[in-house]
Design a protein around this motif. Structure first.
Motif, PDB file in Angstrom:
ATOM      1  N   SER A   1     -61.088 137.499  71.854  1.00  0.00           N
ATOM      2  CA  SER A   1     -60.643 137.878  73.194  1.00  0.00           C
ATOM      3  C   SER A   1     -61.425 137.187  74.303  1.00  0.00           C
ATOM      4  O   SER A   1     -61.007 137.222  75.458  1.00  0.00           O
ATOM      5  CB  SER A   1     -60.743 139.406  73.375  1.00  0.00           C
ATOM      6  N   CYS A   2     -62.568 136.599  73.987  1.00  0.00           N
ATOM      7  CA  CYS A   2     -63.271 135.812  75.007  1.00  0.00           C
ATOM      8  C   CYS A   2     -63.076 134.320  74.769  1.00  0.00           C
ATOM      9  O   CYS A   2     -63.626 133.498  75.514  1.00  0.00           O
ATOM     10  CB  CYS A   2     -64.758 136.164  75.056  1.00  0.00           C
ATOM     11  N   ALA A   3     -62.290 133.956  73.741  1.00  0.00           N
ATOM     12  CA  ALA A   3     -62.038 132.541  73.458  1.00  0.00           C
ATOM     13  C   ALA A   3     -60.953 131.970  74.356  1.00  0.00           C
ATOM     14  O   ALA A   3     -61.009 130.790  74.722  1.00  0.00           O
ATOM     15  CB  ALA A   3     -61.646 132.362  71.994  1.00  0.00           C
ATOM     16  N   ASN A   4     -59.957 132.790  74.711  1.00  0.00           N
ATOM     17  CA  ASN A   4     -58.835 132.265  75.498  1.00  0.00           C
ATOM     18  C   ASN A   4     -59.261 131.690  76.844  1.00  0.00           C
ATOM     19  O   ASN A   4     -58.818 130.588  77.205  1.00  0.00           O
ATOM     20  CB  ASN A   4     -57.773 133.354  75.685  1.00  0.00           C
ATOM     21  N   PRO A   5     -60.098 132.377  77.642  1.00  0.00           N
ATOM     22  CA  PRO A   5     -60.546 131.753  78.901  1.00  0.00           C
ATOM     23  C   PRO A   5     -61.275 130.437  78.685  1.00  0.00           C
ATOM     24  O   PRO A   5     -61.181 129.525  79.511  1.00  0.00           O
ATOM     25  CB  PRO A   5     -61.478 132.815  79.501  1.00  0.00           C
TER      26      PRO A   5
ATOM     27  N   LEU B   1     -51.689 136.438  82.700  1.00  0.00           N
ATOM     28  CA  LEU B   1     -52.328 137.578  83.359  1.00  0.00           C
ATOM     29  C   LEU B   1     -52.389 138.778  82.423  1.00  0.00           C
ATOM     30  O   LEU B   1     -53.438 139.435  82.301  1.00  0.00           O
ATOM     31  CB  LEU B   1     -51.563 137.951  84.624  1.00  0.00           C
ATOM     32  N   ASN B   2     -51.287 139.084  81.756  1.00  0.00           N
ATOM     33  CA  ASN B   2     -51.267 140.218  80.829  1.00  0.00           C
ATOM     34  C   ASN B   2     -52.151 139.965  79.617  1.00  0.00           C
ATOM     35  O   ASN B   2     -52.807 140.892  79.115  1.00  0.00           O
ATOM     36  CB  ASN B   2     -49.831 140.499  80.382  1.00  0.00           C
TER      37      ASN B   2
ATOM     38  N   ALA C   1     -66.340 138.667  81.718  1.00  0.00           N
ATOM     39  CA  ALA C   1     -66.484 137.686  82.794  1.00  0.00           C
ATOM     40  C   ALA C   1     -65.368 136.649  82.750  1.00  0.00           C
ATOM     41  O   ALA C   1     -64.732 136.348  83.776  1.00  0.00           O
ATOM     42  CB  ALA C   1     -67.848 137.000  82.698  1.00  0.00           C
ATOM     43  N   GLY C   2     -65.102 136.113  81.573  1.00  0.00           N
ATOM     44  CA  GLY C   2     -64.092 135.075  81.448  1.00  0.00           C
ATOM     45  C   GLY C   2     -62.699 135.559  81.781  1.00  0.00           C
ATOM     46  O   GLY C   2     -61.959 134.916  82.545  1.00  0.00           O
ATOM     47  N   ASN C   3     -62.329 136.702  81.242  1.00  0.00           N
ATOM     48  CA  ASN C   3     -60.986 137.225  81.503  1.00  0.00           C
ATOM     49  C   ASN C   3     -60.834 137.725  82.933  1.00  0.00           C
ATOM     50  O   ASN C   3     -59.750 137.631  83.515  1.00  0.00           O
ATOM     51  CB  ASN C   3     -60.657 138.327  80.497  1.00  0.00           C
TER      52      ASN C   3
ATOM     53  N   GLY D   1     -59.503 141.527  78.368  1.00  0.00           N
ATOM     54  CA  GLY D   1     -60.607 142.128  79.105  1.00  0.00           C
ATOM     55  C   GLY D   1     -60.793 143.593  78.758  1.00  0.00           C
ATOM     56  O   GLY D   1     -61.920 144.059  78.531  1.00  0.00           O
ATOM     57  N   LEU D   2     -59.698 144.338  78.709  1.00  0.00           N
ATOM     58  CA  LEU D   2     -59.776 145.760  78.358  1.00  0.00           C
ATOM     59  C   LEU D   2     -60.202 145.945  76.904  1.00  0.00           C
ATOM     60  O   LEU D   2     -60.821 146.958  76.550  1.00  0.00           O
ATOM     61  CB  LEU D   2     -58.425 146.430  78.603  1.00  0.00           C
ATOM     62  N   PHE D   3     -59.858 144.986  76.053  1.00  0.00           N
ATOM     63  CA  PHE D   3     -60.275 145.035  74.652  1.00  0.00           C
ATOM     64  C   PHE D   3     -61.798 145.037  74.555  1.00  0.00           C
ATOM     65  O   PHE D   3     -62.375 145.649  73.648  1.00  0.00           O
ATOM     66  CB  PHE D   3     -59.684 143.828  73.923  1.00  0.00           C
TER      67      PHE D   3
END
Length: 336
Positions: free
Chosen positions: A286-290, A70-71, A46-48, A77-79
C-alpha cells in the motif's frame, strides 16, 4: 477479505502453540519488526496523502483515471491506519484494545485492502480503454462513471469481507478469528485468495497484456512510427511490469503462508516469525503505489515537485495535462 487481518492473527491460533510463543520475551527480532512496521506506516500515510492532495489540489479529478487513483490512494492510506494495532499486538504479544476494537479494525482493514486491490484492477481496464481505443470507450471513461464505479467497489468490498471479519474476537488475549472448523478456515482462505488476489491478478495481467499487444500492433502498422508512440509503449511497459510484479511479490507470499499454516506442525516459532514478515510485506504494497507514480509517471513527478517545492513554478500548467503519455495518463479525456 482483508489479508492483513487473516495473516496476523491467524498464525497465533492456527499453527502456533500460542502460549509458548506469546510468552517469549521481546528480542531483537521483535524490536526490528516494530520499527519496520512504523516505517511502512509512515511511508504509506505520507505517500498516499501526497497523492490525494496532488489530485484534489492540482488535478481536481478531471479524468476517470485520477478518480480511480484518488480512491486507490485513499484505500491504501486508510489501510495503513490498522497497522499500528497489528504492530502493537505483535510487539506485546497481546491485544489491548478490546473486543469491539478488534472487530472494527478488522472490518476497516478488510474494506480498505480489498478496495485497494479492486481499484487497481479497474484501473487496468481503464488503461486499456484509454490507450487502445480512446474514442470508442470515451463515454465509459467520464469522471461521473468512475465515481459510480468507485462507490460500488467500496460497497462490494464491505459485502465481501464483513461476514469473515466479524468472526474475529479478542477473547483469549489475541485478536484472531474464531475458527468454526478446519474446513471452514480452508474455505475462507480459498475464498479470499480468489477474490482478493487470483481473480484481480488475472484481470490485470490480461488487460495489460492486451494493452501492450495493441500498442505494439499500432506501432508496427504505422508507416512512420512517431517517437511519441514509442515513448508511450516504453512507459506503459515499465509501469505494467512494475505494477503486476510488485502486486504479486507483496501478496502471493501472504496467501502461500496462509495455506501452509493449515499443515504446519513443526518449526513453529521460525514459521511464525517468517509469517510476521510476510504480513508486513503485504502492508508494504500500500505504500508502493505512490513510489511507482513518482518514479514512472511524468505527470505525478510534476505534481509531487509542485507540492514539495511550492516556490518553484516549473510546472505551472501540470493540472491541465493529467492524461499524458504514461500508464495512468493518456492523451484525450472526456471530462463531462
Amino acid at each position: 477479505m482483508d489479508l492483513s487481518f487473516l495473516v496476523d492473527k491467524e498464525y497465533n491460533q492456527t499453527y502456533l502453540d500460542e502460549r509458548s510463543y506469546l510468552a517469549d520475551n521481546i528480542d531483537g527480532f521483535g524490536i526490528t519488526m516494530a520499527i519496520l512496521y512504523l516505517v511502512v506506516c509512515i511511508l504509506g500515510l505520507a505517500g498516499n496523502s501526497l497523492v490525494i492532495v496532488a489530485i484534489l489540489k492540482l488535478d481536481k479529478m478531471t479524468s476517470s483515471t485520477t478518480v480511480y487513483i484518488l480512491n486507490l490512494a485513499l484505500a491504501d492510506g486508510l489501510f495503513m491506519v490498522g497497522l499500528p494495532f497489528i504492530a502493537s499486538q505483535n510487539f506485546q504479544k497481546h491485544w489491548i484494545f478490546g473486543d469491539m476494537a478488534c472487530k472494527v479494525v478488522m472490518v476497516l482493514d478488510g474494506i480498505n485492502q480489498f478496495t485497494s486491490v479492486y481499484c487497481l484492477t479497474v484501473m487496468s481496464i481503464d488503461r486499456y480503454m484509454a490507450l487502445a481505443d480512446p474514442l470508442r470507450f470515451a463515454r465509459w471513461r467520464t469522471p461521473r462513471i468512475a465515481k459510480i464505479v468507485s462507490a460500488f467497489l467500496w460497497l462490494f468490498s464491505l459485502i465481501t469481507i464483513l461476514p469473515m471479519a466479524l468472526h474475529f474476537s479478542s477473547i483469549g488475549g489475541q485478536c484472531i478469528p474464531n475458527l468454526v472448523s478446519d474446513a471452514w478456515w480452508l474455505g475462507t482462505l480459498t475464498y479470499t485468495f480468489f477474490t482478493g488476489f487470483a481473480l484481480p491478478f488475472m484481470v490485470m495481467t490480461v488487460a495489460y497484456t492486451a494493452l501492450l499487444l495493441t500498442l505494439r500492433s499500432k506501432r508496427i502498422r504505422a508507416i512512420a512510427p512517431h517517437k511519441q508512440s514509442q515513448r508511450l509503449e516504453r512507459q506503459v511497459t515499465k509501469m505494467v511490469v512494475a505494477v503486476v510484479v510488485v502486486f504479486g511479490m507483496c501478496w502471493l507470499p501472504f496467501y502461500t503462508f496462509n495455506f501452509c499454516s493449515l499443515y504446519q506442525s513443526d518449526l513453529v516459532q521460525i514459521f511464525a516469525k517468517a509469517f510476521e514478515f510476510v504480513v508486513l510485506l503485504s502492508y508494504s504494497w500500500s505504500c508502493a503505489n505512490p513510489i511507482l507514480y513518482a518514479c514512472l509517471s511524468d505527470t505525478f513527478k510534476g505534481h509531487f515537485r509542485t507540492l514539495l517545492c511550492q516556490g518553484n513554478n516549473l510546472y505551472p500548467s501540470i493540472h491541465n495535462n493529467t492524461e499524458q503519455y504514461d500508464l495512468h495518463d493518456t492523451g484525450t479525456e472526456n471530462t463531462n
